[in-house]
Design a protein around this motif. Structure first.
Motif, PDB file in Angstrom:
ATOM      1  N   ALA A   6      35.952  42.981  25.951  1.00 34.76           N
ATOM      2  CA  ALA A   6      36.221  42.676  27.352  1.00 34.76           C
ATOM      3  C   ALA A   6      34.928  42.395  28.106  1.00 34.76           C
ATOM      4  O   ALA A   6      34.826  41.429  28.879  1.00 34.76           O
ATOM      5  CB  ALA A   6      36.980  43.824  27.999  1.00 34.76           C
ATOM      6  N   TYR A   7      33.917  43.231  27.905  1.00 44.30           N
ATOM      7  CA  TYR A   7      32.632  43.021  28.568  1.00 44.30           C
ATOM      8  C   TYR A   7      31.914  41.784  28.019  1.00 44.30           C
ATOM      9  O   TYR A   7      31.260  41.058  28.769  1.00 44.30           O
ATOM     10  CB  TYR A   7      31.733  44.240  28.387  1.00 44.30           C
ATOM     11  CG  TYR A   7      31.919  45.302  29.447  1.00 44.30           C
ATOM     12  CD1 TYR A   7      31.266  45.206  30.673  1.00 44.30           C
ATOM     13  CD2 TYR A   7      32.744  46.408  29.231  1.00 44.30           C
ATOM     14  CE1 TYR A   7      31.423  46.181  31.651  1.00 44.30           C
ATOM     15  CE2 TYR A   7      32.914  47.386  30.204  1.00 44.30           C
ATOM     16  CZ  TYR A   7      32.243  47.265  31.418  1.00 44.30           C
ATOM     17  OH  TYR A   7      32.410  48.221  32.377  1.00 44.30           O
ATOM     18  N   ALA A   8      32.034  41.562  26.723  1.00 42.80           N
ATOM     19  CA  ALA A   8      31.354  40.409  26.117  1.00 42.80           C
ATOM     20  C   ALA A   8      31.868  39.105  26.711  1.00 42.80           C
ATOM     21  O   ALA A   8      31.103  38.133  26.844  1.00 42.80           O
ATOM     22  CB  ALA A   8      31.561  40.416  24.602  1.00 42.80           C
ATOM     23  N   GLY A   9      33.137  39.065  27.093  1.00 38.29           N
ATOM     24  CA  GLY A   9      33.707  37.848  27.658  1.00 38.29           C
ATOM     25  C   GLY A   9      33.026  37.435  28.944  1.00 38.29           C
ATOM     26  O   GLY A   9      32.583  36.282  29.095  1.00 38.29           O
ATOM     27  N   ILE A  10      32.917  38.344  29.899  1.00 32.51           N
ATOM     28  CA  ILE A  10      32.292  38.012  31.178  1.00 32.51           C
ATOM     29  C   ILE A  10      30.791  37.828  31.017  1.00 32.51           C
ATOM     30  O   ILE A  10      30.184  36.950  31.647  1.00 32.51           O
ATOM     31  CB  ILE A  10      32.607  39.088  32.253  1.00 32.51           C
ATOM     32  CG1 ILE A  10      31.930  38.747  33.590  1.00 32.51           C
ATOM     33  CG2 ILE A  10      32.220  40.477  31.794  1.00 32.51           C
ATOM     34  CD1 ILE A  10      32.366  37.451  34.214  1.00 32.51           C
ATOM     35  N   ARG A  11      30.150  38.608  30.150  1.00 34.23           N
ATOM     36  CA  ARG A  11      28.710  38.459  29.956  1.00 34.23           C
ATOM     37  C   ARG A  11      28.373  37.091  29.349  1.00 34.23           C
ATOM     38  O   ARG A  11      27.361  36.479  29.692  1.00 34.23           O
ATOM     39  CB  ARG A  11      28.177  39.576  29.065  1.00 34.23           C
ATOM     40  CG  ARG A  11      28.266  40.954  29.682  1.00 34.23           C
ATOM     41  CD  ARG A  11      27.386  41.074  30.913  1.00 34.23           C
ATOM     42  NE  ARG A  11      27.656  42.289  31.657  1.00 34.23           N
ATOM     43  CZ  ARG A  11      28.436  42.373  32.733  1.00 34.23           C
ATOM     44  NH1 ARG A  11      29.005  41.292  33.220  1.00 34.23           N
ATOM     45  NH2 ARG A  11      28.638  43.523  33.338  1.00 34.23           N
ATOM     46  N   ALA A  12      29.219  36.606  28.441  1.00 31.01           N
ATOM     47  CA  ALA A  12      28.983  35.292  27.846  1.00 31.01           C
ATOM     48  C   ALA A  12      29.079  34.195  28.899  1.00 31.01           C
ATOM     49  O   ALA A  12      28.255  33.268  28.938  1.00 31.01           O
ATOM     50  CB  ALA A  12      29.987  35.041  26.721  1.00 31.01           C
ATOM     51  N   LEU A  13      30.068  34.291  29.775  1.00 31.83           N
ATOM     52  CA  LEU A  13      30.222  33.299  30.842  1.00 31.83           C
ATOM     53  C   LEU A  13      29.013  33.301  31.766  1.00 31.83           C
ATOM     54  O   LEU A  13      28.519  32.243  32.174  1.00 31.83           O
ATOM     55  CB  LEU A  13      31.493  33.581  31.644  1.00 31.83           C
ATOM     56  CG  LEU A  13      32.828  33.366  30.931  1.00 31.83           C
ATOM     57  CD1 LEU A  13      33.978  33.824  31.824  1.00 31.83           C
ATOM     58  CD2 LEU A  13      32.999  31.904  30.542  1.00 31.83           C
ATOM     59  N   LEU A  19      32.139  32.317  39.718  1.00 32.59           N
ATOM     60  CA  LEU A  19      32.483  32.560  38.310  1.00 32.59           C
ATOM     61  C   LEU A  19      33.049  33.966  38.134  1.00 32.59           C
ATOM     62  O   LEU A  19      34.065  34.161  37.460  1.00 32.59           O
ATOM     63  CB  LEU A  19      31.250  32.358  37.434  1.00 32.59           C
ATOM     64  CG  LEU A  19      31.407  32.584  35.924  1.00 32.59           C
ATOM     65  CD1 LEU A  19      30.478  31.646  35.158  1.00 32.59           C
ATOM     66  CD2 LEU A  19      31.095  34.030  35.523  1.00 32.59           C
ATOM     67  N   THR A  20      32.384  34.963  38.733  1.00 31.30           N
ATOM     68  CA  THR A  20      32.869  36.341  38.645  1.00 31.30           C
ATOM     69  C   THR A  20      34.231  36.477  39.327  1.00 31.30           C
ATOM     70  O   THR A  20      35.128  37.150  38.807  1.00 31.30           O
ATOM     71  CB  THR A  20      31.854  37.301  39.289  1.00 31.30           C
ATOM     72  OG1 THR A  20      30.578  37.117  38.682  1.00 31.30           O
ATOM     73  CG2 THR A  20      32.286  38.757  39.102  1.00 31.30           C
ATOM     74  N   PHE A  21      34.374  35.857  40.477  1.00 29.04           N
ATOM     75  CA  PHE A  21      35.642  35.876  41.209  1.00 29.04           C
ATOM     76  C   PHE A  21      36.772  35.344  40.331  1.00 29.04           C
ATOM     77  O   PHE A  21      37.828  35.974  40.188  1.00 29.04           O
ATOM     78  CB  PHE A  21      35.496  35.015  42.471  1.00 29.04           C
ATOM     79  CG  PHE A  21      36.703  34.997  43.362  1.00 29.04           C
ATOM     80  CD1 PHE A  21      36.772  35.836  44.480  1.00 29.04           C
ATOM     81  CD2 PHE A  21      37.751  34.128  43.130  1.00 29.04           C
ATOM     82  CE1 PHE A  21      37.871  35.814  45.324  1.00 29.04           C
ATOM     83  CE2 PHE A  21      38.858  34.093  43.958  1.00 29.04           C
ATOM     84  CZ  PHE A  21      38.927  34.942  45.067  1.00 29.04           C
ATOM     85  N   ASP A  22      36.553  34.197  39.713  1.00 31.32           N
ATOM     86  CA  ASP A  22      37.586  33.569  38.876  1.00 31.32           C
ATOM     87  C   ASP A  22      37.890  34.411  37.638  1.00 31.32           C
ATOM     88  O   ASP A  22      39.056  34.561  37.246  1.00 31.32           O
ATOM     89  CB  ASP A  22      37.139  32.173  38.451  1.00 31.32           C
ATOM     90  CG  ASP A  22      37.029  31.204  39.619  1.00 31.32           C
ATOM     91  OD1 ASP A  22      37.593  31.488  40.698  1.00 31.32           O
ATOM     92  OD2 ASP A  22      36.370  30.155  39.453  1.00 31.32           O
ATOM     93  N   HIS A  23      36.846  34.928  37.012  1.00 32.08           N
ATOM     94  CA  HIS A  23      37.055  35.733  35.795  1.00 32.08           C
ATOM     95  C   HIS A  23      37.869  36.980  36.097  1.00 32.08           C
ATOM     96  O   HIS A  23      38.833  37.284  35.405  1.00 32.08           O
ATOM     97  CB  HIS A  23      35.723  36.139  35.173  1.00 32.08           C
ATOM     98  CG  HIS A  23      35.884  37.098  34.028  1.00 32.08           C
ATOM     99  ND1 HIS A  23      35.955  38.470  34.216  1.00 32.08           N
ATOM    100  CD2 HIS A  23      36.029  36.894  32.687  1.00 32.08           C
ATOM    101  CE1 HIS A  23      36.127  39.056  33.056  1.00 32.08           C
ATOM    102  NE2 HIS A  23      36.173  38.126  32.106  1.00 32.08           N
ATOM    103  N   HIS A  24      37.497  37.719  37.121  1.00 34.64           N
ATOM    104  CA  HIS A  24      38.183  38.973  37.407  1.00 34.64           C
ATOM    105  C   HIS A  24      39.643  38.731  37.801  1.00 34.64           C
ATOM    106  O   HIS A  24      40.531  39.512  37.432  1.00 34.64           O
ATOM    107  CB  HIS A  24      37.457  39.731  38.516  1.00 34.64           C
ATOM    108  CG  HIS A  24      36.188  40.382  38.057  1.00 34.64           C
ATOM    109  ND1 HIS A  24      35.564  40.081  36.866  1.00 34.64           N
ATOM    110  CD2 HIS A  24      35.408  41.340  38.638  1.00 34.64           C
ATOM    111  CE1 HIS A  24      34.485  40.810  36.721  1.00 34.64           C
ATOM    112  NE2 HIS A  24      34.357  41.585  37.784  1.00 34.64           N
ATOM    113  N   GLU A  25      39.882  37.660  38.521  1.00 29.89           N
ATOM    114  CA  GLU A  25      41.260  37.349  38.897  1.00 29.89           C
ATOM    115  C   GLU A  25      42.111  37.004  37.674  1.00 29.89           C
ATOM    116  O   GLU A  25      43.282  37.390  37.601  1.00 29.89           O
ATOM    117  CB  GLU A  25      41.282  36.178  39.871  1.00 29.89           C
ATOM    118  CG  GLU A  25      42.674  35.799  40.346  1.00 29.89           C
ATOM    119  CD  GLU A  25      42.652  34.636  41.309  1.00 29.89           C
ATOM    120  OE1 GLU A  25      42.722  34.872  42.524  1.00 29.89           O
ATOM    121  OE2 GLU A  25      42.533  33.475  40.840  1.00 29.89           O
TER     122      GLU A  25
END
Length: 233
Positions: A75-82, A103-109
């Motif tokens: 789960a963490y690797a996904g957002i860190r890669a982006l 990017l963070t806004f879109d990912h978390h949503e």
């Protein structure tokens, strides 16, 4: 009768099957842990919802704790890669930091399970994440992108010089995380759904505006005795 020789591509296909099975287990386990927490999730239930057995699940991951940690790491690797792959070096620093916030806004949503998993792990005081050998190596490359943006903004004379990348990361994450994690209580108290699609672009723009304004604006008089904001924390 001698055994028939294996086809040359037998081992690669087995490897692909193992990778598919492992990914399927992680997909199902992510939903189970996000919905039920570490204590409430059941390995039997996870195995029943996959095309494998409980024995094979333990073969791939070793146990419930190891499976839960693997879910968190993915789960963490996904957002860190982006974050680390975001190409913004060609943009104006203010626009670059806005893109990172969006990017963070879109990912978390789009990944509410990630929000629930992080909330659950905080209930456990990060006792599982603290044992990870994977996550520490993911942090710095992602922050490097933000660090470069801040350095360019300072060099151009447009960004303040008393905040670091982790400060800005925290501010962005706080807004995005709160919007998803507190959706239901916020709606119950204020009768407003923070995920109402009619307000999505307003919130997305608001986040970027706040971060850019913080980095470029005047915060007013500082507390007595301080020549700059205290960044020793």
């Amino acid at each position: 009768m001698p055994a028939k020789p294996r086809p040359a591509d037998d081992e690669p296909e087995k490897q692909r099957d193992a990778e598919r099975t492992r990914a399927e287990i992680l997909d199902v386990a992510t939903r189970e842990f996000a919905d039920n927490g570490f204590a409430g999730a059941r390995v039997d239930e996870i195995a029943a919802k996959t095309r494998t057995t409980k024995r094979m699940l333990y073969y791939y991951f070793g146990g419930k704790k190891q499976l839960y940690l693997a879910v968190l790491e993915r789960a963490y690797a996904g957002i860190r890669a982006l974050e680390s792959e975001l190409d913004v070096d060609h943009l104006d620093p203010a626009e670059a930091v806005r893109r990172l916030a969006e990017l963070t806004f879109d990912h978390h949503e789009s990944h509410p399970d990630f929000i629930r998993l992080v909330s659950i792990e905080n209930i456990h005081r990060a006792e599982h994440i603290a044992t990870s050998t994977v996550l520490p190596s993911l942090a710095n490359p992602a922050l490097d992108v933000l660090t470069r943006i801040l350095q360019r903004g300072r060099a151009a004379g447009s960004f303040r010089d008393d905040v670091d990348a982790l400060d800005v990361h925290m501010a962005i994450s706080a807004f995005c995380f709160f919007r998803i994690a507190n959706r239901h209580t916020f709606r119950a108290i204020f009768d407003r759904d923070m995920l109402d699609t009619s307000r999505r672009e307003h919130h997305r723009t608001m986040l970027g505006d706040m971060v850019v304004a913080y980095l470029t604006g005047d915060l007013g008089p500082r507390p007595a005795g301080l020549t700059q904001w205290d960044t020793s924390r």
